[in-house]
Design an enzyme around this catalytic site. Structure first.
Site, PDB file in Angstrom:
ATOM      1  N   GLY A 144       0.838  -1.206   0.000  1.00  0.00           N
ATOM      2  CA  GLY A 144       0.000   0.000   0.000  1.00  0.00           C
ATOM      3  C   GLY A 144       0.870   1.251   0.000  1.00  0.00           C
ATOM      4  N   ARG A 152      19.538  10.620  -3.599  1.00  0.00           N
ATOM      5  CA  ARG A 152      20.518  11.704  -3.375  1.00  0.00           C
ATOM      6  C   ARG A 152      21.693  11.214  -2.524  1.00  0.00           C
ATOM      7  NH1 ARG A 152      17.308  17.230  -4.107  1.00  0.00           N
ATOM      8  NH2 ARG A 152      16.893  16.801  -6.299  1.00  0.00           N
ATOM      9  N   ARG A 157       0.647  -4.838  -5.004  1.00  0.00           N
ATOM     10  CA  ARG A 157       0.687  -5.998  -4.113  1.00  0.00           C
ATOM     11  C   ARG A 157       0.912  -7.191  -5.044  1.00  0.00           C
ATOM     12  NH1 ARG A 157      -0.732  -3.972   0.737  1.00  0.00           N
ATOM     13  NH2 ARG A 157      -2.401  -2.451   0.869  1.00  0.00           N
ATOM     14  N   ASP A 163       5.359  -4.877   6.089  1.00  0.00           N
ATOM     15  CA  ASP A 163       5.997  -6.158   6.441  1.00  0.00           C
ATOM     16  C   ASP A 163       5.900  -7.206   5.330  1.00  0.00           C
ATOM     17  OD1 ASP A 163       3.301  -6.508   6.894  1.00  0.00           O
ATOM     18  OD2 ASP A 163       3.584  -7.818   8.629  1.00  0.00           O
ATOM     19  N   THR A 193       4.342   2.446   5.929  1.00  0.00           N
ATOM     20  CA  THR A 193       2.932   2.033   5.906  1.00  0.00           C
ATOM     21  C   THR A 193       2.157   2.913   6.870  1.00  0.00           C
ATOM     22  OG1 THR A 193       1.374   0.333   6.672  1.00  0.00           O
ATOM     23  CG2 THR A 193       3.618   0.128   7.484  1.00  0.00           C
ATOM     24  N   ASP A 232      -0.079   1.953   8.666  1.00  0.00           N
ATOM     25  CA  ASP A 232      -0.541   1.126   9.791  1.00  0.00           C
ATOM     26  C   ASP A 232       0.355   1.205  11.038  1.00  0.00           C
ATOM     27  OD1 ASP A 232      -2.476   0.357   7.996  1.00  0.00           O
ATOM     28  OD2 ASP A 232      -1.509  -1.540   7.486  1.00  0.00           O
ATOM     29  N   ASP A 241       2.677  -0.708  11.982  1.00  0.00           N
ATOM     30  CA  ASP A 241       2.638  -2.029  12.619  1.00  0.00           C
ATOM     31  C   ASP A 241       3.937  -2.825  12.443  1.00  0.00           C
ATOM     32  OD1 ASP A 241       2.399  -2.382   9.909  1.00  0.00           O
ATOM     33  OD2 ASP A 241       0.723  -3.780  10.000  1.00  0.00           O
ATOM     34  N   ARG A 274      -5.530  -2.130   9.093  1.00  0.00           N
ATOM     35  CA  ARG A 274      -5.532  -3.590   8.936  1.00  0.00           C
ATOM     36  C   ARG A 274      -5.783  -4.249  10.293  1.00  0.00           C
ATOM     37  NH1 ARG A 274      -3.780  -6.201   4.333  1.00  0.00           N
ATOM     38  NH2 ARG A 274      -2.659  -4.381   3.629  1.00  0.00           N
TER      39      ARG A 274
END
Ligand code: F6P
Length: 322
Positions: free
Chosen positions: A11, A25, A72, A103, A126, A128, A130, A172
């Site tokens: 995502g 850079r 994905r 992950d 992400t 999330d 997580d 999620r």
């Protein structure tokens, strides 16, 4: 080391572009060429690449999304997909690959390193938040600000109409966005997968609040909460206590937009350090920010260790909602 590759995967989130820029850079500064891989591992399997230089990443630090595109890539889980990807790496003369993503993307980077001996470095990106091994992931804070802006606006209309709003945020299986945005937005209830949700208790507290004179209530629910989605929860609350409920599902709004200052700096620090890690010949690693210092972990740290939610923050949210 002469040439490295960089890709964004999974995502998208705000700050990915700032991170690509930092990788390019820093590499140019170190005399290393950079090849951009389009559409994550899908593009790697198909050999979809483009040269990147200091100029090609100008004017992107403030842009959401990713100039390289992302995907994905289910096909990458299979051995055949990984073989194709490793062929691309060798054809392009890439001596190391930087993977910016969550992950799932780190697992891809891990496989390339372990099974195909390609040095890889993961950068956690992400909304999330997580990923164990980094207090913050790129994109989380920008997503929070978007969610918070929505919650603040919903508070205005909730108060005007004396209504209950249920705001569903992404994440999620993680409650990070819900907890932080809910706490910052003064939510009456925050429902997250990490804590048990008892809707009878939620209703009891809502009624108690109304008795005390509360003119509006906001429940922030994480999409992964056991009680279900916002519409389902709204229906149950309406049935239980007859409240007038309105629902807002924020969805993919949380993924885009110009990155906050924190996300830009996080992306820049992690991007530059990831180049250093590869240059040292360290494959199969991830970079993360722990207590404001860049730390290096094996990639598998991201899924072998669970990133726990801050329970003190959750308790604080309960106290603040009295
Ligand atoms: O991992 C980021 C995330 O936005 C999650 O919060 C959400 O569950 C998921 O991606 C949505 O995925 P997609 O964009 O593929 O629908």
């Amino acid at each position: 080391m002469k040439r490295i590759g960089v890709l964004t995967s999974g995502g998208d989130c705000s700050g990915m572009n700032a991170c690509i820029r930092a990788v390019v850079r820093k590499a140019v500064y170190e005399g290393i060429e950079v090849v951009g891989i389009r559409r994550g591992f899908a593009g790697l399997m198909e050999g979809d690449s483009c040269p990147l230089n200091a100029h090609s990443v100008s004017g992107i630090i403030y842009q959401g999304g990713t100039i390289l595109g992302t995907a994905r890539a289910e096909g990458f889980l299979a051995e055949e997909g990984q073989r194709k990807a490793s062929d691309t790496v060798r054809k392009l003369g890439i001596e190391g690959l930087i993977v910016i993503g969550g992950d799932g993307s780190f697992r891809g980077a891990y496989n390339l390193n372990k099974k195909w001996q390609i040095p890889t470095t993961g950068i956690p990106a992400t909304i999330d938040n997580d990923i164990a091994g980094s207090d913050l992931t790129i994109g989380f804070v920008t997503a929070l600000n978007t969610a918070l802006e929505a919650i603040d606006k919903l508070r205005d209309t909730a108060t005007a109409h004396n209504r209950l709003f249920i705001v569903e945020v992404m994440g999620r299986t993680s409650g990070y966005i819900a907890l932080w945005a809910g706490l910052a937005g003064g939510a009456e209830e925050i429902l997250i997968p990490e804590m048990k949700t008892d809707l009878d208790e939620v209703c009891r507290k809502l009624e108690e609040g109304r008795t005390r004179g509360k003119t509006s209530s906001i429940i922030v629910v994480a999409e992964g909460d056991e009680a279900g989605g916002a519409f389902e929860i709204g229906k149950k609350i309406r049935e239980k206590i007859g409240y007038e409920v309105r629902v807002a599902v924020l969805g993919h709004l949380q993924r885009g937009g110009s990155p906050t200052v924190l996300d830009r700096i996080l992306a820049t620090r992690l991007g530059a350090d990831a180049v250093d890690v590869l240059k040292r010949g360290d494959g199969g690693k991830m970079v993360g920010l722990i207590a404001n210092q860049v730390e290096i972990f094996p990639l598998e740290h991201a899924w072998r260790e669970k990133k726990e939610i801050d329970l003190d923050l959750y308790q604080l949210s309960q106290i603040m909602a009295i």
